[in-house]
Design an enzyme around this catalytic site. Sequence first.
Site, PDB file in Angstrom:
ATOM      1  N   CYS A   1       0.169   3.657   2.841  1.00  0.00           N
ATOM      2  CA  CYS A   1       0.608   3.249   4.134  1.00  0.00           C
ATOM      3  C   CYS A   1       2.101   3.488   4.232  1.00  0.00           C
ATOM      4  O   CYS A   1       2.559   3.800   5.485  1.00  0.00           O
ATOM      5  CB  CYS A   1       0.299   1.515   4.231  1.00  0.00           C
ATOM      6  SG  CYS A   1      -1.175   0.972   4.065  1.00  0.00           S
TER       7      CYS A   1
ATOM      8  N   CYS B   1       0.859  -1.147   0.141  1.00  0.00           N
ATOM      9  CA  CYS B   1       0.013  -0.026   0.043  1.00  0.00           C
ATOM     10  C   CYS B   1       0.958   1.216   0.043  1.00  0.00           C
ATOM     11  O   CYS B   1       1.537   1.480   1.062  1.00  0.00           O
ATOM     12  CB  CYS B   1      -0.843  -0.070   1.161  1.00  0.00           C
ATOM     13  SG  CYS B   1      -1.697   1.615   1.652  1.00  0.00           S
TER      14      CYS B   1
END
Length: 107
Positions: free
Chosen positions: A33, A30
């Site tokens: 993230c 991600c």
Amino acid sequence: MAKKVNSSEFKSEVLEHKGVVLVDFFATWCGPCKALTPIVDKLSEEMSGKVKIVKVDIDENSALATEYRVMSVPTMKLFKNGEVVETLVGLRPESELRDKLNYYSAE
């Protein structure tokens, strides 16, 4: 640096902790993230002793992600004395996270 916890550690690290815990549900693939990681790590060091910050990899701990209804990452859940008090979805600025942590730890 925020501690990475797994399903077996979650109860003792988060649910049984007296005080505020920010749980960062993330995935290694991600992009947002990855952008959030230095922010979370900085806040973890800066607020050490005041709040606890942990990370949960949703791919390694899918049961936890399902239990806490993590539909997208990053999702951060703020716990206070073992109860979810707020959910934050998506990349958030450092100042907003700091304000939330200060707010809940001051209550």
